[in-house]
Write an enzyme that holds these catalytic residues in place. Sequence first.
Site, PDB file in Angstrom:
ATOM      1  N   HIS A  61     -11.251  -4.047   8.874  1.00 21.11           N
ATOM      2  CA  HIS A  61     -11.799  -4.075   7.517  1.00 21.11           C
ATOM      3  C   HIS A  61     -13.186  -3.437   7.446  1.00 21.11           C
ATOM      4  CE1 HIS A  61      -8.783  -7.294   7.474  1.00 21.11           C
ATOM      5  NE2 HIS A  61      -8.699  -7.083   6.184  1.00 21.11           N
ATOM      6  N   GLU A 104       0.819  -1.222   0.000  1.00 23.00           N
ATOM      7  CA  GLU A 104       0.000   0.000   0.000  1.00 23.00           C
ATOM      8  C   GLU A 104       0.847   1.264   0.000  1.00 23.00           C
ATOM      9  OE1 GLU A 104      -0.947  -2.720   1.523  1.00 23.00           O
ATOM     10  OE2 GLU A 104      -3.016  -3.032   0.891  1.00 23.00           O
TER      11      GLU A 104
END
Lengths: 317, 324
Positions: free
Chosen positions: B128, B60
Amino acid sequence: MDKQIALDIYKKIILSRRLEERVAELIKAGQVGGFMHPGVGQEALQCAAIAALRKDDYLLYAHRGVAYWVARGIPLDKVLCDLACKEGGTNHGKGGVMRVVYPELGVLGESGTLGGCFPIASGAGLSIKVKGEDRVVLCFFGDGTSNRGTFHESANFCAVRKLPVVFLCENNGWAVSMPTERSTAVKDIADRAKGYAMPGEVVDGNDVEQVYKAVSEAIARARHGAGPSLVEAKTYRLWGHWIGDPDSYRSREEVEKQWRRDPIPIYEKKLGDEKILTEAIKQEVEADARAQIDRAVEFMQKQPFPKPESALEDLYA
Amino acid sequence: MRTISYAQAIKEAIEEEMRRDPTVILYGEDVANFGGIFRITSGLKEQFGEQRVFDTPISENAFVGAGVGAALTGLRPIVELQFADFLFTAGDEIVLKAGMWRYGHGGAYQVPLVVRCPSGAAGVGPEHGQCPESFFMHAPGLRIVCPATAADAKGLLKSAIRDNNPVLYFEHKLLYATKGEVPEGADYLVPLGKASVRRQGDALTLVAISAMVPKAMAAAERLASEGHHIEVIDPRSLNPFDRPAIIESVKKTGKIVVAEESYKTLGVGAEIGAMLMEQALEYLDRPLKRVAIPDVPIPTSPVLEKFVIPSEESIYAACRELLN
């Protein structure tokens, strides 16, 4: 090595060293702020590597000295105004000397956090590839920064996508007070290239010709679509981490010994042996550097500080 | 007008903008070959080629930061994060690079980057399932967009792609399957920074964000059947933030509830409360109420998740309390 290129690099090295000396005086005299990390001892590799770039290539420099900007040809008055956080520079006091920027010469600026450069460099490489251009990105970083996760993520990303990025590590032996052998598991940072299936080469960073050759090869490889490379230039930071660093973490003997490897006399001897540099040319180069620096300092001193309310500008496009 | 899903609307926006502008590229984990874990981008690689639509390694920091670097050098990247929570993984690249590169360099560059962030609790737990908009609302330089309907999902995404600033585009996972009328035509844009009044009323102002909008609308319907006509405002973007729309409504109603799927402390409701203190205190005849997550991470068990996530019922109850 082409004689003209060799001499141009010499001029840039001298100009960088003299500018850094002047900057140190200005900081010590309290005339400008002190957020400057001097690069004395590393100018040879910085100037040699940047000389290998084309005008339309991209550059992400590191935070070690003024030579990157001098070598790339950013006007000295602008560099000094950024150092002084005045108008007349490249970033209107927003980023100071840590964020000298020059789009016309592909100078993308600097990441304040160490290692922030790698993803940005990868993105510039991505642009080049998507647009089908033949430019390259040269990304400088230090030995300490090679331990950031961003280095490893970006090296892998560039390798799998074959992006035209040259990673150039200036291994000067010290990350502030932390010696490389205590911070870094490998002896040669170039070894890390193996983990990303790219070429990794160690060169003497105080030898202009070696650096120029290795970086030129890596650039050519990138330009022809063969992907990224890692070059490690072994060098030494002759001054402290910042102007006023007590430098208590390393012995005087070590620093003394390294001054005997100062790249400037080494390069002067070499250029002298090759009859490229004469005493007359040397004097001329020194005088020219002094004149350029004098003019730039004078310009900087006359420039105003930015209007306080301009702090609210430049955030959104 | 035809009806399509929120998910289809997102894909349509990407498709149209990629067709319109060759500098728009799309990448992220699993977006190309697989079509994204939420299947938003399937078929786009086949349509636009592997140079413009590609999969990235699990990195990321590298690929979000590369989005910044690509934006600086003339592309308009759309970067997909698998989950909005991964904004924290790429925190340096989002807050310090995307948000500050232009400013720190005195406006020398612009950063036309879109980061797509699937948000919201959906049985996926603490890392999440967040709606982290308010964390980034605090950071200078970042545009924040959170559409609640299919039409806005399309119109706001197209505006975000054309915007010259970095935009965090929050697409709520539970809204993907919801359907709504979406105008056809490649020029359908919804401007950033303009709130939508979803329902007009004068009894109370109910500000709802993202997936709270349908819940707020249901609560408003129920309150209407009880004789209370409340005004539902969907800000649609949090930066720029349509403050006047909220202030104007409060001047009319004198009461406000803010419903959001983020942590209560320093959430969007806290900012709205502070803004009203500064600019509209004299119009409030009851204290502001916030319906938000009670400052715990989002638990995974559906029983626990249901307890912490604001519901139609908890929004209704908060409104009721102010109306009594």
